[in-house]
Design a protein around this motif. Sequence first.
Motif, PDB file in Angstrom:
ATOM      1  N   ASP A 122       0.822  -1.215   0.000  1.00  0.00           N
ATOM      2  CA  ASP A 122       0.000   0.000   0.000  1.00  0.00           C
ATOM      3  C   ASP A 122       0.856   1.266   0.000  1.00  0.00           C
ATOM      4  N   ASP A 123       1.987   1.186  -0.676  1.00  0.00           N
ATOM      5  CA  ASP A 123       2.848   2.347  -0.861  1.00  0.00           C
ATOM      6  C   ASP A 123       2.058   3.421  -1.616  1.00  0.00           C
ATOM      7  N   PRO A 124       2.152   4.680  -1.205  1.00  0.00           N
ATOM      8  CA  PRO A 124       1.368   5.726  -1.866  1.00  0.00           C
ATOM      9  C   PRO A 124       1.584   5.810  -3.383  1.00  0.00           C
ATOM     10  N   LEU A 125       2.747   5.405  -3.860  1.00  0.00           N
ATOM     11  CA  LEU A 125       2.993   5.431  -5.301  1.00  0.00           C
ATOM     12  C   LEU A 125       2.280   4.295  -6.033  1.00  0.00           C
ATOM     13  N   LEU A 126       1.989   3.215  -5.326  1.00  0.00           N
ATOM     14  CA  LEU A 126       1.397   2.031  -5.949  1.00  0.00           C
ATOM     15  C   LEU A 126      -0.052   1.786  -5.578  1.00  0.00           C
ATOM     16  N   VAL A 127      -0.561   2.511  -4.623  1.00  0.00           N
ATOM     17  CA  VAL A 127      -1.853   2.179  -4.036  1.00  0.00           C
ATOM     18  C   VAL A 127      -2.991   2.153  -5.064  1.00  0.00           C
ATOM     19  N   ASN A 128      -2.988   3.017  -6.042  1.00  0.00           N
ATOM     20  CA  ASN A 128      -4.087   3.050  -7.014  1.00  0.00           C
ATOM     21  C   ASN A 128      -3.922   2.050  -8.147  1.00  0.00           C
ATOM     22  N   SER A 129      -2.745   1.451  -8.267  1.00  0.00           N
ATOM     23  CA  SER A 129      -2.540   0.467  -9.329  1.00  0.00           C
ATOM     24  C   SER A 129      -2.448  -0.964  -8.808  1.00  0.00           C
ATOM     25  N   ASN A 130      -2.533  -1.160  -7.505  1.00  0.00           N
ATOM     26  CA  ASN A 130      -2.467  -2.493  -6.919  1.00  0.00           C
ATOM     27  C   ASN A 130      -3.865  -3.110  -6.910  1.00  0.00           C
ATOM     28  N   ILE A 131      -4.062  -4.146  -7.726  1.00  0.00           N
ATOM     29  CA  ILE A 131      -5.388  -4.772  -7.830  1.00  0.00           C
ATOM     30  C   ILE A 131      -5.755  -5.616  -6.609  1.00  0.00           C
ATOM     31  N   PHE A 132      -4.782  -5.892  -5.732  1.00  0.00           N
ATOM     32  CA  PHE A 132      -5.047  -6.730  -4.555  1.00  0.00           C
ATOM     33  C   PHE A 132      -5.513  -5.926  -3.346  1.00  0.00           C
ATOM     34  N   LEU A 133      -5.500  -4.626  -3.434  1.00  0.00           N
ATOM     35  CA  LEU A 133      -5.997  -3.804  -2.336  1.00  0.00           C
ATOM     36  C   LEU A 133      -7.502  -3.640  -2.475  1.00  0.00           C
ATOM     37  N   PHE A 134      -8.169  -3.466  -1.352  1.00  0.00           N
ATOM     38  CA  PHE A 134      -9.628  -3.353  -1.341  1.00  0.00           C
ATOM     39  C   PHE A 134     -10.039  -1.923  -1.620  1.00  0.00           C
ATOM     40  N   ASP A 135     -10.875  -1.766  -2.622  1.00  0.00           N
ATOM     41  CA  ASP A 135     -11.412  -0.449  -2.983  1.00  0.00           C
ATOM     42  C   ASP A 135     -12.859  -0.418  -2.498  1.00  0.00           C
ATOM     43  N   ASP A 136     -13.096   0.282  -1.410  1.00  0.00           N
ATOM     44  CA  ASP A 136     -14.405   0.288  -0.760  1.00  0.00           C
ATOM     45  C   ASP A 136     -15.435   1.020  -1.618  1.00  0.00           C
ATOM     46  N   PRO A 137     -16.469   0.315  -2.104  1.00  0.00           N
ATOM     47  CA  PRO A 137     -17.469   0.973  -2.939  1.00  0.00           C
ATOM     48  C   PRO A 137     -18.350   1.955  -2.156  1.00  0.00           C
ATOM     49  N   ASP A 138     -18.404   1.788  -0.827  1.00  0.00           N
ATOM     50  CA  ASP A 138     -19.200   2.702  -0.012  1.00  0.00           C
ATOM     51  C   ASP A 138     -18.459   3.991   0.321  1.00  0.00           C
ATOM     52  N   ALA A 139     -17.146   4.000   0.093  1.00  0.00           N
ATOM     53  CA  ALA A 139     -16.333   5.197   0.359  1.00  0.00           C
ATOM     54  C   ALA A 139     -15.345   5.392  -0.796  1.00  0.00           C
ATOM     55  N   PRO A 140     -15.837   5.778  -1.978  1.00  0.00           N
ATOM     56  CA  PRO A 140     -14.956   5.891  -3.139  1.00  0.00           C
ATOM     57  C   PRO A 140     -13.889   6.972  -3.003  1.00  0.00           C
ATOM     58  N   GLU A 141     -14.070   7.895  -2.078  1.00  0.00           N
ATOM     59  CA  GLU A 141     -13.066   8.954  -1.893  1.00  0.00           C
ATOM     60  C   GLU A 141     -11.814   8.452  -1.173  1.00  0.00           C
ATOM     61  N   LEU A 142     -11.900   7.312  -0.492  1.00  0.00           N
ATOM     62  CA  LEU A 142     -10.742   6.756   0.208  1.00  0.00           C
ATOM     63  C   LEU A 142      -9.854   5.986  -0.751  1.00  0.00           C
ATOM     64  N   ASP A 143      -8.547   5.983  -0.452  1.00  0.00           N
ATOM     65  CA  ASP A 143      -7.618   5.166  -1.229  1.00  0.00           C
ATOM     66  C   ASP A 143      -7.847   3.693  -0.918  1.00  0.00           C
ATOM     67  N   PRO A 144      -7.560   2.813  -1.861  1.00  0.00           N
ATOM     68  CA  PRO A 144      -7.647   1.374  -1.570  1.00  0.00           C
ATOM     69  C   PRO A 144      -6.726   1.003  -0.403  1.00  0.00           C
ATOM     70  N   TYR A 145      -7.141  -0.005   0.373  1.00  0.00           N
ATOM     71  CA  TYR A 145      -6.353  -0.397   1.539  1.00  0.00           C
ATOM     72  C   TYR A 145      -6.269  -1.914   1.635  1.00  0.00           C
ATOM     73  N   THR A 146      -5.337  -2.359   2.453  1.00  0.00           N
ATOM     74  CA  THR A 146      -5.109  -3.795   2.606  1.00  0.00           C
ATOM     75  C   THR A 146      -6.167  -4.435   3.489  1.00  0.00           C
ATOM     76  N   VAL A 147      -6.521  -5.667   3.141  1.00  0.00           N
ATOM     77  CA  VAL A 147      -7.425  -6.453   3.985  1.00  0.00           C
ATOM     78  C   VAL A 147      -6.683  -7.651   4.568  1.00  0.00           C
ATOM     79  N   LEU A 148      -5.375  -7.706   4.319  1.00  0.00           N
ATOM     80  CA  LEU A 148      -4.530  -8.776   4.845  1.00  0.00           C
ATOM     81  C   LEU A 148      -3.304  -8.139   5.499  1.00  0.00           C
ATOM     82  N   PRO A 149      -3.492  -7.524   6.678  1.00  0.00           N
ATOM     83  CA  PRO A 149      -2.362  -6.831   7.293  1.00  0.00           C
ATOM     84  C   PRO A 149      -1.260  -7.760   7.785  1.00  0.00           C
TER      85      PRO A 149
END
Length: 106
Positions: A14-41
Amino acid sequence: MHENSNNAAAYRADDPLLVNSNIFLFDDPDAPELDPYTVLPNGGFRNTTNNTLVNYFMRNTLNYSTRFGDNHQVDVLVGQEVRSSDRTKEYAEGWGGIYLIKEVLC
C-alpha cells in the motif's frame, strides 16, 4: 503461502505510489473517496485440498451345463457381484495464517 511470500506481500503493498494500481488492495465501494487499503495486514494464505477414493469391485460367475439322455439338459448359472465406493473431498482456505516452525496459527 508464507506470510513473507511475494503473493502475500502483494496484498499489503500500500505504498502511496502504488496504491491506485495495486489490484489486490480493497477499494471500498461505499467510500470511493478513500484510497484502496489492505485487507490482509498480517499472515499468508493456506489452501488445503484432500481427496480420497477407495473402490472395490468383484465379479464371480459359474456356468455349468450337462446333458443326460436324449431329452434332458440342465444349465446352471450362479453369479455374484460386489461393488463399493468411498469418496471424500475436503477443501479449506484460510487467510492471515501466521507460520511458525512447521505450525500454522490462524
